[in-house]
Design an enzyme around this catalytic site. Structure first.
Site, PDB file in Angstrom:
ATOM      1  N   ASP A 192       9.440  55.762  90.015  1.00 24.78           N
ATOM      2  CA  ASP A 192      10.750  56.561  89.776  1.00 24.78           C
ATOM      3  C   ASP A 192      11.884  55.281  89.911  1.00 24.78           C
ATOM      4  O   ASP A 192      11.899  54.189  89.573  1.00 24.78           O
ATOM      5  CB  ASP A 192      11.326  57.329  90.619  1.00 24.78           C
ATOM      6  N   HIS A 208      17.977  61.121  94.067  1.00 23.07           N
ATOM      7  CA  HIS A 208      19.280  60.272  93.417  1.00 23.07           C
ATOM      8  C   HIS A 208      20.644  60.238  94.056  1.00 23.07           C
ATOM      9  O   HIS A 208      21.286  58.978  93.246  1.00 23.07           O
ATOM     10  CB  HIS A 208      19.795  61.816  92.137  1.00 23.07           C
TER      11      HIS A 208
END
Length: 407
Positions: free
Chosen positions: A305, A235
């Site tokens: 993603d 992330h």
């Protein structure tokens, strides 16, 4: 530009895979009837879904094609707002995050039921419902990774029967919920979400989870090629590993192979870089797409993603979201995922500009239109199969594909 025979091959392959994946899923699609007995001298029988997709793709502009390969998040619980974004651009679908879940699953089901403007081609709805630390539907109290890791595979299967039943009751078609990563490192970012202590143990439970979801939702394996190869968090960084291909095959590949063999129709590409295999994160890597397709034999939909995660890595090469999008589609991903905030401009995204950039890359040959058509066939086949309908394509105009003109 591809010929009609190329489009037909892509459509036929996508139909075969997607009908198998969607049969009996949340939409309770009935399997297609057995083919009629061939009559001597009669022309070959045509699959109505294949005909539908070929006609639909043939009538789409480049802008419409690439837009139909994008899934976004639109914050809030107002279905009119979310549907407005989908319809304005002709997007593939939406991912529901915590801010979209204003109550129990039945209430979420009212939102999802209002998102599709065309009954014959429903919007793809997705959610991250792993259970445990990652769950959007708060009613999910079923066993999650921490319990499943130490329990027999049957526990994993029943947990995902129950979990996928809940997701289906919310009207969601896709669960981004089966973590196929594995790591022995207790400090790893992904450790608490893995389903087994070893590659073999994880593989058994991943396959069981896929079996549990079959007939209810579309399963997704994540985060290929294996987040457990690095302890870092994708992330906010690009996790890296120095494993070579042989070492990867013996470890991180094993749970993904098991999930694919069990019938998972989607795989999520992670932002992970294996330096000895590819110089790019997997989500931008043609090498990793080729390994997934050719070595592991995966024929379903490859979804990235959240591509905004690349920007948050702080690496200069990934600061431009439009360049990242082009590279992701070039690599062979089928579906580009964006978890957008309320104002996409705050993360440098304008959907019209994103679509125009991707279309321009196809027009000038940086992205092969044949590859786009193959991805489009896989994504549209999932949507068409989920509708339970068959028959010819009927052009429904801008409400289906947004305002961009055909060209």
């Amino acid at each position: 530009m591809r010929g009609r025979s190329g489009t037909r091959r892509a459509v036929a392959a996508a139909v075969a895979v997607s009908l198998a994946a969607v049969t009996g899923c949340a939409a309770e699609v009935e399997p297609p009837p057995p083919p009629l007995a061939r009559i001597a001298g009669a022309p070959p029988l045509l699959d109505p879904t294949a005909v539908y997709l070929e006609q639909r793709i043939a009538g789409m502009s480049l802008e419409q094609k690439v837009a139909a390969l994008i899934m976004v998040h639109v914050p809030g619980t107002d279905p009119a707002r979310i549907r407005g974004v989908i319809d304005a651009h002709g997007l593939a679908g939406v991912i529901l995050m915590g801010d979209n879940v204003g109550g129990p699953a039945a209430q979420v089901g009212q939102l999802t039921a209002a998102l599709s403007s065309e009954a014959g081609l429903p919007v793809l709805t997705a959610i991250d419902q792993e259970g445990g630390v990652v769950r959007r539907l708060r009613e999910d109290e079923f066993p999650a990774a921490r319990t499943i890791r130490g329990a027999p595979p049957a526990v994993a299967e029943q947990a995902f029967v129950d979990r996928s039943t809940l997701v289906s009751s919310a009207g969601v078609l896709i669960n981004f919920g089966i973590v196929a990563d594995v790591t022995p490192d207790s400090s790893s970012f992904i450790r608490s979400r893995t389903l087994g202590e070893t590659p073999e143990a994880a593989a058994e439970r991943v396959a069981a989870a896929v079996r549990g979801e079959q007939g209810r939702v579309l399963s997704t394996l994540k985060h290929f090629p294996g987040h457990g190869a690095s302890p870092d968090d994708s992330h906010v960084s690009i996790p890296r590993s120095d494993l070579d291909l042989a070492q990867w095959r013996a470890t991180h590949a094993v749970p993904f192979q098991a999930g694919i063999a069990a019938g998972a129709p989607l795989v999520m590409m992670g932002h992970l870089q294996f330096d000895r295999i590819s110089a790019m994160p997997a989500s931008l890597s043609p090498e990793w797409v080729a390994i997934l397709r050719d070595e592991l034999g995966f024929e379903g939909v490859i979804v990235t993603d959240d591509l905004l995660m690349l920007q948050r890595s702080g690496i200069d090469a990934y600061r431009d979201p439009y360049s990242n999008a082009v590279r992701a589609l070039q690599a062979g991903n089928d579906l580009l995922l964006y978890v957008l905030p309320g104002d996409p401009a705050t993360v440098g995204i304008d959907l019209d500009a994103l679509i125009a950039t991707l279309a321009a890359a196809v027009a000038d040959g940086r992205i092969a239109e044949e590859q786009v058509d193959a991805s489009l066939a896989r994504v549209l086949a999932l949507r068409r199969a989920a509708s339970g309908q068959s028959g010819p394509f009927v052009d429904c105009g801008p409400k289906c594909w947004g305002a961009s003109p055909r060209g």
